[in-house]
Write a protein that holds these residues in place. Sequence first.
Motif, PDB file in Angstrom:
ATOM      1  N   UNK A  17       2.652-136.736 -27.293  1.00 25.01           N
ATOM      2  CA  UNK A  17       2.902-136.037 -28.549  1.00 25.01           C
ATOM      3  C   UNK A  17       3.348-137.037 -29.618  1.00 25.01           C
ATOM      4  N   UNK A  18       2.411-137.863 -30.117  1.00 21.62           N
ATOM      5  CA  UNK A  18       2.783-138.917 -31.058  1.00 21.62           C
ATOM      6  C   UNK A  18       3.241-138.374 -32.417  1.00 21.62           C
ATOM      7  N   UNK A  19       4.053-139.147 -33.091  1.00 26.86           N
ATOM      8  CA  UNK A  19       4.568-138.739 -34.394  1.00 26.86           C
ATOM      9  C   UNK A  19       3.459-138.547 -35.422  1.00 26.86           C
ATOM     10  N   UNK A  20       2.336-139.256 -35.250  1.00 30.46           N
ATOM     11  CA  UNK A  20       1.239-139.149 -36.220  1.00 30.46           C
ATOM     12  C   UNK A  20       0.641-137.749 -36.262  1.00 30.46           C
ATOM     13  N   UNK A  21       0.906-136.922 -35.258  1.00 26.34           N
ATOM     14  CA  UNK A  21       0.400-135.555 -35.247  1.00 26.34           C
ATOM     15  C   UNK A  21       1.201-134.629 -36.162  1.00 26.34           C
ATOM     16  N   UNK A  22       2.383-135.053 -36.590  1.00 30.68           N
ATOM     17  CA  UNK A  22       3.224-134.190 -37.429  1.00 30.68           C
ATOM     18  C   UNK A  22       2.446-133.782 -38.674  1.00 30.68           C
ATOM     19  N   UNK A  23       2.511-132.490 -39.014  1.00 31.65           N
ATOM     20  CA  UNK A  23       1.669-132.001 -40.123  1.00 31.65           C
ATOM     21  C   UNK A  23       2.478-131.327 -41.221  1.00 31.65           C
ATOM     22  N   UNK A  24       3.781-131.479 -41.183  1.00 34.45           N
ATOM     23  CA  UNK A  24       4.629-130.934 -42.243  1.00 34.45           C
ATOM     24  C   UNK A  24       5.239-132.097 -43.013  1.00 34.45           C
ATOM     25  N   UNK A  25       5.157-132.086 -44.351  1.00 34.84           N
ATOM     26  CA  UNK A  25       5.725-133.204 -45.129  1.00 34.84           C
ATOM     27  C   UNK A  25       7.198-133.426 -44.776  1.00 34.84           C
ATOM     28  N   UNK A  26       7.525-134.680 -44.507  1.00 40.52           N
ATOM     29  CA  UNK A  26       8.906-135.068 -44.212  1.00 40.52           C
ATOM     30  C   UNK A  26       9.502-134.312 -43.021  1.00 40.52           C
ATOM     31  N   UNK A  27       8.658-133.970 -42.065  1.00 36.29           N
ATOM     32  CA  UNK A  27       9.147-133.306 -40.856  1.00 36.29           C
ATOM     33  C   UNK A  27      10.151-134.238 -40.168  1.00 36.29           C
ATOM     34  N   UNK A  28      11.402-133.795 -39.975  1.00 34.74           N
ATOM     35  CA  UNK A  28      12.433-134.691 -39.421  1.00 34.74           C
ATOM     36  C   UNK A  28      12.325-134.855 -37.909  1.00 34.74           C
ATOM     37  N   UNK A  29      11.230-135.463 -37.474  1.00 33.32           N
ATOM     38  CA  UNK A  29      11.018-135.660 -36.044  1.00 33.32           C
ATOM     39  C   UNK A  29      11.553-137.017 -35.608  1.00 33.32           C
ATOM     40  N   UNK A  30      11.642-137.201 -34.303  1.00 35.21           N
ATOM     41  CA  UNK A  30      12.106-138.470 -33.764  1.00 35.21           C
ATOM     42  C   UNK A  30      13.580-138.395 -33.396  1.00 35.21           C
ATOM     43  N   UNK A  31      14.193-139.556 -33.247  1.00 43.95           N
ATOM     44  CA  UNK A  31      15.605-139.630 -32.876  1.00 43.95           C
ATOM     45  C   UNK A  31      16.449-139.108 -34.033  1.00 43.95           C
ATOM     46  N   UNK A  32      17.221-138.058 -33.777  1.00 47.74           N
ATOM     47  CA  UNK A  32      18.033-137.446 -34.830  1.00 47.74           C
ATOM     48  C   UNK A  32      19.497-137.847 -34.733  1.00 47.74           C
ATOM     49  N   UNK A  33      19.983-137.986 -33.514  1.00 46.29           N
ATOM     50  CA  UNK A  33      21.409-138.265 -33.296  1.00 46.29           C
ATOM     51  C   UNK A  33      21.545-139.224 -32.118  1.00 46.29           C
ATOM     52  N   UNK A  34      22.440-140.196 -32.246  1.00 42.29           N
ATOM     53  CA  UNK A  34      22.731-141.095 -31.133  1.00 42.29           C
ATOM     54  C   UNK A  34      21.762-142.259 -31.035  1.00 42.29           C
ATOM     55  N   UNK A  35      21.662-142.816 -29.844  1.00 46.26           N
ATOM     56  CA  UNK A  35      20.813-143.980 -29.599  1.00 46.26           C
ATOM     57  C   UNK A  35      19.974-143.776 -28.351  1.00 46.26           C
ATOM     58  N   UNK A  36      18.784-144.362 -28.371  1.00 50.34           N
ATOM     59  CA  UNK A  36      17.933-144.379 -27.185  1.00 50.34           C
ATOM     60  C   UNK A  36      18.125-145.670 -26.392  1.00 50.34           C
ATOM     61  N   UNK A  37      18.826-146.613 -26.986  1.00 51.51           N
ATOM     62  CA  UNK A  37      19.024-147.899 -26.331  1.00 51.51           C
ATOM     63  C   UNK A  37      20.191-147.810 -25.340  1.00 51.51           C
ATOM     64  N   UNK A  38      19.948-147.016 -24.303  1.00 51.95           N
ATOM     65  CA  UNK A  38      20.959-146.813 -23.262  1.00 51.95           C
ATOM     66  C   UNK A  38      20.256-146.319 -22.013  1.00 51.95           C
ATOM     67  N   UNK A  39      20.971-146.309 -20.910  1.00 48.79           N
ATOM     68  CA  UNK A  39      20.415-145.844 -19.656  1.00 48.79           C
ATOM     69  C   UNK A  39      20.455-144.311 -19.601  1.00 48.79           C
ATOM     70  N   UNK A  40      19.335-143.728 -19.199  1.00 47.68           N
ATOM     71  CA  UNK A  40      19.216-142.269 -19.125  1.00 47.68           C
ATOM     72  C   UNK A  40      18.703-141.880 -17.744  1.00 47.68           C
ATOM     73  N   UNK A  41      19.345-140.896 -17.142  1.00 46.04           N
ATOM     74  CA  UNK A  41      18.887-140.392 -15.846  1.00 46.04           C
ATOM     75  C   UNK A  41      18.545-138.909 -15.891  1.00 46.04           C
ATOM     76  N   UNK A  42      19.148-138.169 -16.857  1.00 41.18           N
ATOM     77  CA  UNK A  42      18.905-136.733 -16.974  1.00 41.18           C
ATOM     78  C   UNK A  42      18.624-136.360 -18.428  1.00 41.18           C
ATOM     79  N   UNK A  43      17.598-135.516 -18.608  1.00 39.47           N
ATOM     80  CA  UNK A  43      17.190-135.078 -19.944  1.00 39.47           C
ATOM     81  C   UNK A  43      17.157-133.560 -19.971  1.00 39.47           C
ATOM     82  N   UNK A  44      17.847-132.976 -20.946  1.00 43.98           N
ATOM     83  CA  UNK A  44      17.803-131.528 -21.135  1.00 43.98           C
ATOM     84  C   UNK A  44      16.736-131.200 -22.169  1.00 43.98           C
ATOM     85  N   UNK A  45      15.869-130.244 -21.875  1.00 47.16           N
ATOM     86  CA  UNK A  45      14.819-129.825 -22.801  1.00 47.16           C
ATOM     87  C   UNK A  45      15.166-128.438 -23.327  1.00 47.16           C
TER      88      UNK A  45
END
Length: 373
Positions: A17-45
Amino acid sequence: MKAVNGHEIIQLFESWSPKKYACMPNDPIGLAIGTLNKQVSKVLVTLDVTHAVVDEAIENGCELIIAHHPPIFIKLSNLRTDNPQGQLYEKLLKNDIAVYAAHTNLDVAPGGVNDLLADALGLVERRILEPTFSEKMMKLAVFIPDAHAQEMRSVLAKAGAGKIGLYDHCSYTLSGRGRFRVLEGADPYLGEVGEAEVTEEEKIEVVFPESMKNKILKAMLNAHPYEEPAYDLWPLEIEVSEQGLGRIGKLEEPMTLKQFAEQVKVQLDVPALRVVGDLDSIVQKIAVIGGDGNKYVRTAKYAGADVFVTGDIGFHVAQDAEVNGLNIVDPGHHVEKVMIKGVVEKMSTMCTEKKLPIQFIQSTVHTEPFKFI
């Protein structure tokens, strides 16, 4: 459970689901809060990020939340912790939980929100309702010794080349003879310095989306045995199969609008829905868009839909649809919750294939703001 870097998880997600598919102007997709530069073992969807959802993430030991609805939709003018929204962000930051939002890009992505809704409604022979994204194709022709041809085809396919519609590993091969002379200072795979060489080679041709050019070239160059590979690369006029919002398809069997509405209520797990149209009319061709579909009522009508399934339909929009003979079933905005199970299953499969030991957890928090009496 062994953890992996958060960037690696999101890179995998964005390959679907690449960001280039976004079809709303200025759609605030991507990392919104915090950092991805860390170790992750569990993800809540989750569909939405609420206080109860964050508490659920904390209870389950999740370091990352993937949400459909962005938690920061309007730019902040301040970040105060004396109001509920600011307290939500504070709770996320204090517990080192990152939030990544996939909004309209997940609506558009194959297998995303709209395909999941179409699956739930049992639609067959379906296609995109409103194209929003297309991309030019390129072709690569690479010349390689016969003995390495099969390996090269596999490498190119694994990198994403040679996918056409519902087929992959597509390529064309032409056999011939390659000729060259080795100059001083070279370190040839075949031949001797100063000697003319003739060898049996294959020309392998594959197509791929323009955005994948660097990835495909890198894979080809890394796998090629020659010090100086010979290859051709050129753009094509044809486009990749379009991506877009909504889906339109058919029910396996026609039924009355009332029967279909009752089926939608069950399949999309809603306590109530609104219907526009003659309940006794026979319907079979169905259009669907998750979320707010007011802008696409005419699109559904022009596409020949008998019924348009979407949420948040306005009063006057409903009147216009009725006058123009388009039936509407409005099960609400919250039916986009289908993405929770869909994302967990897709990402679990992808991570298993990549041997990434990540646990994806489906949020069980009910975030529908409306109550039905």
